[in-house]
Motif scaffolding. Structure first.
Motif, PDB file in Angstrom:
ATOM      1  N   THR A  19       0.822  -1.208   0.000  1.00  0.00           N
ATOM      2  CA  THR A  19       0.000   0.000   0.000  1.00  0.00           C
ATOM      3  C   THR A  19       0.858   1.260   0.000  1.00  0.00           C
ATOM      4  OG1 THR A  19      -0.138   0.320   2.409  1.00  0.00           O
ATOM      5  CG2 THR A  19      -1.649  -1.274   1.443  1.00  0.00           C
ATOM      6  N   THR A  20       0.220   2.375  -0.254  1.00  0.00           N
ATOM      7  CA  THR A  20       0.929   3.658  -0.223  1.00  0.00           C
ATOM      8  C   THR A  20       0.873   4.281   1.165  1.00  0.00           C
ATOM      9  OG1 THR A  20      -1.104   4.764  -0.945  1.00  0.00           O
ATOM     10  CG2 THR A  20       0.479   4.152  -2.643  1.00  0.00           C
ATOM     11  N   ARG A  21      -0.029   3.792   2.037  1.00  0.00           N
ATOM     12  CA  ARG A  21      -0.171   4.425   3.351  1.00  0.00           C
ATOM     13  C   ARG A  21       0.621   3.700   4.436  1.00  0.00           C
ATOM     14  NH1 ARG A  21      -4.375   1.632   6.146  1.00  0.00           N
ATOM     15  NH2 ARG A  21      -5.477   0.168   4.783  1.00  0.00           N
ATOM     16  N   GLY A  22       0.819   2.395   4.352  1.00  0.00           N
ATOM     17  CA  GLY A  22       1.646   1.639   5.282  1.00  0.00           C
ATOM     18  C   GLY A  22       1.502   2.009   6.740  1.00  0.00           C
ATOM     19  N   TYR A  23       2.595   1.865   7.486  1.00  0.00           N
ATOM     20  CA  TYR A  23       2.641   2.266   8.889  1.00  0.00           C
ATOM     21  C   TYR A  23       4.077   2.665   9.207  1.00  0.00           C
ATOM     22  CZ  TYR A  23       4.853  -2.240   9.831  1.00  0.00           C
ATOM     23  OH  TYR A  23       5.728  -3.301   9.821  1.00  0.00           O
ATOM     24  N   GLY A  24       4.267   3.365  10.323  1.00  0.00           N
ATOM     25  CA  GLY A  24       5.611   3.795  10.701  1.00  0.00           C
ATOM     26  C   GLY A  24       5.602   4.476  12.051  1.00  0.00           C
ATOM     27  N   ALA A  25       6.787   4.638  12.637  1.00  0.00           N
ATOM     28  CA  ALA A  25       6.897   5.206  13.980  1.00  0.00           C
ATOM     29  C   ALA A  25       6.511   6.683  14.004  1.00  0.00           C
ATOM     30  CB  ALA A  25       8.323   5.024  14.501  1.00  0.00           C
ATOM     31  N   PHE A  26       6.914   7.433  13.003  1.00  0.00           N
ATOM     32  CA  PHE A  26       6.652   8.872  12.966  1.00  0.00           C
ATOM     33  C   PHE A  26       5.596   9.248  11.924  1.00  0.00           C
ATOM     34  CE2 PHE A  26      10.948   8.265  14.557  1.00  0.00           C
ATOM     35  CZ  PHE A  26      10.932   9.025  15.722  1.00  0.00           C
ATOM     36  N   ALA A  27       5.537   8.466  10.870  1.00  0.00           N
ATOM     37  CA  ALA A  27       4.548   8.687   9.812  1.00  0.00           C
ATOM     38  C   ALA A  27       4.397   7.384   9.047  1.00  0.00           C
ATOM     39  CB  ALA A  27       4.996   9.800   8.872  1.00  0.00           C
ATOM     40  N   PRO A  28       3.211   7.126   8.508  1.00  0.00           N
ATOM     41  CA  PRO A  28       3.029   5.909   7.708  1.00  0.00           C
ATOM     42  C   PRO A  28       3.947   5.920   6.495  1.00  0.00           C
ATOM     43  CG  PRO A  28       0.909   6.903   8.269  1.00  0.00           C
ATOM     44  CD  PRO A  28       1.961   7.904   8.625  1.00  0.00           C
ATOM     45  N   ILE A  29       4.565   4.779   6.219  1.00  0.00           N
ATOM     46  CA  ILE A  29       5.417   4.663   5.037  1.00  0.00           C
ATOM     47  C   ILE A  29       4.877   3.542   4.155  1.00  0.00           C
ATOM     48  CG2 ILE A  29       7.514   5.600   6.072  1.00  0.00           C
ATOM     49  CD1 ILE A  29       8.454   2.768   6.574  1.00  0.00           C
ATOM     50  N   GLY A  30       4.975   3.721   2.860  1.00  0.00           N
ATOM     51  CA  GLY A  30       4.508   2.722   1.917  1.00  0.00           C
ATOM     52  C   GLY A  30       5.551   2.462   0.851  1.00  0.00           C
ATOM     53  N   TYR A  31       5.188   1.660  -0.128  1.00  0.00           N
ATOM     54  CA  TYR A  31       6.180   1.268  -1.128  1.00  0.00           C
ATOM     55  C   TYR A  31       6.688   2.451  -1.956  1.00  0.00           C
ATOM     56  CZ  TYR A  31       2.219   1.176  -4.445  1.00  0.00           C
ATOM     57  OH  TYR A  31       1.131   1.492  -5.215  1.00  0.00           O
ATOM     58  N   THR A  32       5.870   3.481  -2.099  1.00  0.00           N
ATOM     59  CA  THR A  32       6.336   4.647  -2.868  1.00  0.00           C
ATOM     60  C   THR A  32       7.469   5.370  -2.145  1.00  0.00           C
ATOM     61  OG1 THR A  32       4.543   5.941  -1.882  1.00  0.00           O
ATOM     62  CG2 THR A  32       4.152   5.012  -4.074  1.00  0.00           C
ATOM     63  N   ASP A  33       7.386   5.430  -0.816  1.00  0.00           N
ATOM     64  CA  ASP A  33       8.445   6.079  -0.030  1.00  0.00           C
ATOM     65  C   ASP A  33       9.755   5.306  -0.134  1.00  0.00           C
ATOM     66  OD1 ASP A  33       6.740   8.150   1.185  1.00  0.00           O
ATOM     67  OD2 ASP A  33       5.798   6.465   2.207  1.00  0.00           O
ATOM     68  N   LEU A  34       9.663   3.980  -0.082  1.00  0.00           N
ATOM     69  CA  LEU A  34      10.864   3.152  -0.182  1.00  0.00           C
ATOM     70  C   LEU A  34      11.476   3.238  -1.580  1.00  0.00           C
ATOM     71  CD1 LEU A  34       9.506   0.078   1.789  1.00  0.00           C
ATOM     72  CD2 LEU A  34      11.415   1.499   2.497  1.00  0.00           C
ATOM     73  N   ALA A  35      10.627   3.196  -2.588  1.00  0.00           N
ATOM     74  CA  ALA A  35      11.127   3.252  -3.970  1.00  0.00           C
ATOM     75  C   ALA A  35      11.825   4.577  -4.254  1.00  0.00           C
ATOM     76  CB  ALA A  35       9.976   3.027  -4.941  1.00  0.00           C
ATOM     77  N   LYS A  36      11.328   5.620  -3.623  1.00  0.00           N
ATOM     78  CA  LYS A  36      11.890   6.954  -3.838  1.00  0.00           C
ATOM     79  C   LYS A  36      13.317   7.067  -3.269  1.00  0.00           C
ATOM     80  CE  LYS A  36       8.898  10.093  -3.047  1.00  0.00           C
ATOM     81  NZ  LYS A  36       8.008  11.046  -2.322  1.00  0.00           N
ATOM     82  N   LYS A  37      13.569   6.389  -2.154  1.00  0.00           N
ATOM     83  CA  LYS A  37      14.859   6.541  -1.484  1.00  0.00           C
ATOM     84  C   LYS A  37      15.869   5.450  -1.823  1.00  0.00           C
ATOM     85  CE  LYS A  37      17.057   7.073   3.034  1.00  0.00           C
ATOM     86  NZ  LYS A  37      16.886   7.226   4.500  1.00  0.00           N
ATOM     87  N   TYR A  38      15.385   4.227  -2.074  1.00  0.00           N
ATOM     88  CA  TYR A  38      16.295   3.091  -2.221  1.00  0.00           C
ATOM     89  C   TYR A  38      16.212   2.514  -3.645  1.00  0.00           C
ATOM     90  CZ  TYR A  38      15.912   3.355   2.880  1.00  0.00           C
ATOM     91  OH  TYR A  38      15.887   3.785   4.182  1.00  0.00           O
ATOM     92  N   PRO A  39      17.255   2.632  -4.438  1.00  0.00           N
ATOM     93  CA  PRO A  39      17.236   2.170  -5.831  1.00  0.00           C
ATOM     94  C   PRO A  39      16.982   0.661  -5.977  1.00  0.00           C
ATOM     95  CG  PRO A  39      19.118   3.616  -5.431  1.00  0.00           C
ATOM     96  CD  PRO A  39      18.513   3.320  -4.095  1.00  0.00           C
ATOM     97  N   LYS A  40      17.417  -0.135  -4.998  1.00  0.00           N
ATOM     98  CA  LYS A  40      17.286  -1.592  -5.115  1.00  0.00           C
ATOM     99  C   LYS A  40      15.982  -2.130  -4.519  1.00  0.00           C
ATOM    100  CE  LYS A  40      22.268  -2.465  -5.221  1.00  0.00           C
ATOM    101  NZ  LYS A  40      23.410  -3.179  -4.581  1.00  0.00           N
ATOM    102  N   TYR A  41      15.165  -1.233  -4.026  1.00  0.00           N
ATOM    103  CA  TYR A  41      13.904  -1.687  -3.424  1.00  0.00           C
ATOM    104  C   TYR A  41      12.911  -2.176  -4.483  1.00  0.00           C
ATOM    105  CZ  TYR A  41       9.212  -1.600  -1.529  1.00  0.00           C
ATOM    106  OH  TYR A  41       7.930  -1.955  -1.193  1.00  0.00           O
ATOM    107  N   LYS A  42      12.259  -3.290  -4.154  1.00  0.00           N
ATOM    108  CA  LYS A  42      11.127  -3.799  -4.945  1.00  0.00           C
ATOM    109  C   LYS A  42      10.087  -4.307  -3.957  1.00  0.00           C
ATOM    110  CE  LYS A  42      13.835  -5.314  -8.962  1.00  0.00           C
ATOM    111  NZ  LYS A  42      14.262  -6.500  -9.750  1.00  0.00           N
ATOM    112  N   PRO A  43       8.804  -4.104  -4.221  1.00  0.00           N
ATOM    113  CA  PRO A  43       7.769  -4.558  -3.285  1.00  0.00           C
ATOM    114  C   PRO A  43       7.808  -6.060  -2.999  1.00  0.00           C
ATOM    115  CG  PRO A  43       6.837  -2.991  -4.837  1.00  0.00           C
ATOM    116  CD  PRO A  43       8.220  -3.297  -5.318  1.00  0.00           C
TER     117      PRO A  43
END
Length: 411
Positions: A327-351
């Motif tokens: 999902t794009t909304r996910g969960y997280g300690a400070f803010a929800p994180i989703g696959y779009t956030d990971l893809a934006k920061k980490y080049p090797k990330y895949k869902p």
């Protein structure tokens, strides 16, 4: 005389303090009835130390779990039987018996009995086998390593025909590292670490006992609310992007810290109840920690499969994908994180970085596996989870449906 005076003064202080607390409690109950919903009982009161696999559910207990307001705020009553499994006594075996091991998704304190994955699976299996029974052996915080040890202990008293290992492709890899029950030998075989299971910090501290004693007090609700507001105030000055970055940094830090005891061959440091998304596998799948976790997972599942084969019972694996990867909304300690956030920061990330290794393990070991990532993608995954990352009733229904469809009995 001095001792008597000190004792008398101390008694006066205690009585006055108790009186003030009672008076404050009465005021809070009258003026702020909404604080009832802010009360909480520590989760650890439902658990006890186990000398083989760290933690076990207490038998014969009845507990309540209140969902967050975002998830409807319903209070769920759940119980364990004399064997420590969620639900009623298992009774005599009358037909096909299935036992499902897993973490909090299987335990599912957030769902009423009839919505849990094991209960929905039982209902569906009874369309194939009239007296089918599914035992809920889920336990909050549990990892596949603990499931393996529990299976070996439970088998003789349960005598299942089918064993299901639920794997949460979110934090279950990390459990194998932080629990420090098993490790890989020099030639890559699964061996015990040799470290005796220690009492979990959450079970050994006074916190749970105090929290449980005051769980009905509105004063506890007031304190919880103040803590929650302080946490919000702490991050209120941050932008959404900064909150997401903080959440990602915390995941990186926790994963790195959890791997240190394994790499240095030291006893565990993290609590059984402290789980976090395996961001190393998701974003750096070729890193040392990622490769070690994947190798450990393969050996644990191989050992469970081999044990079931010696007992002539069927072994299945059900893989639940992470909300973060679906999902794009996910969960997280400070803010929800989703696959779009990971893809934006980490080049090797895949869902699929957390689920693909399990597909490969199942193929290599010829295991019967249900990979829910494919089914979830067909059912709008944004509506299959609750806010903290667990699956909801619909997510559990799909899992039960896919499991029932693929389940066969041993010859």
């Amino acid at each position: 005389m001095k001792i008597k005076q000190i004792a008398r003064d101390a008694m006066i202080v205690v009585l006055v303090t108790a009186g003030l607390l009672v008076a404050l409690e009465l005021v809070l109950r009258i003026a702020f009835p909404e604080l009832a919903k802010a009360r909480s009982a520590p989760t650890s009161v439902a658990f006890q130390y186990n000398s083989k696999y760290l933690v076990a559910l207490k038998p014969n207990i009845v507990k309540e779990y209140t969902n967050s307001p975002e998830d409807g705020g319903a209070t769920i009553v759940w119980k364990t039987n004399s064997l420590g499994f969620r639900g009623d006594e298992i009774g005599d075996k009358r037909g096909v018996r299935v036992i499902v091991y897993g973490d909090s998704n299987v335990h599912a304190r957030f769902s009423p009995d009839e919505e849990t994955y094991p209960a929905q699976l039982q209902k569906m299996l009874r369309q194939k086998w009239a007296d089918a029974q599914v035992i809920n052996a889920g336990m909050t915080g549990s990892g596949p390593d603990q499931s393996l040890l529990r299976l070996q202990e439970d088998f003789e008293r349960v005598k299942p025909d089918v064993v299901v290992f639920h794997i949460f492709a979110d934090n279950d890899y990390g459990d194998l590292i932080k629990n420090r029950l098993f490790k890989l030998s020099g030639n890559g075989e699964l061996v015990e670490t040799g470290f005796p299971p220690t009492v979990d910090p959450k079970l050994a501290s006074w916190g749970p006992a105090i929290g449980n004693a005051f769980r009905h007090w509105y004063l506890q609700g007031a304190v919880n609310r103040l803590i929650a507001r302080a946490a919000v105030a702490k991050t209120s000055s941050l932008s959404e992007n900064e909150k997401v970055e903080r959440s990602l940094q915390l995941l990186e830090e926790n994963n790195a810290l959890a791997y240190v005891p394994y790499r240095e061959n030291k006893p565990r440091k993290f609590s059984h109840f402290k789980d976090f998304y395996d961001i190393d596998i998701a974003t750096h799948p070729q890193s040392e920690s990622a490769r070690t976790k994947i190798a450990l997972m393969g050996k644990i599942l191989e050992a469970a499969s081999r044990f079931c084969a010696t007992k002539n019972i069927r072994f299945m694996v059900v893989v639940q994908p992470s909300m973060i990867d679906m999902t794009t909304r996910g969960y997280g300690a400070f803010a929800p994180i989703g696959y779009t956030d990971l893809a934006k920061k980490y080049p090797k990330y895949k869902p699929a970085n957390l689920t693909d290794p399990l597909k490969q393990i199942c193929l290599r070991e010829r295991l019967s596996c249900v990979h829910l990532i494919d089914s979830y993608r067909q059912h709008d995954p944004e509506h299959l989870y609750i806010s903290d990352g667990h699956w909801n009733g619909e997510g559990q229904r799909i899992a039960a449906e896919e499991t029932a469809k693929n389940m066969v009995l041993p010859h």
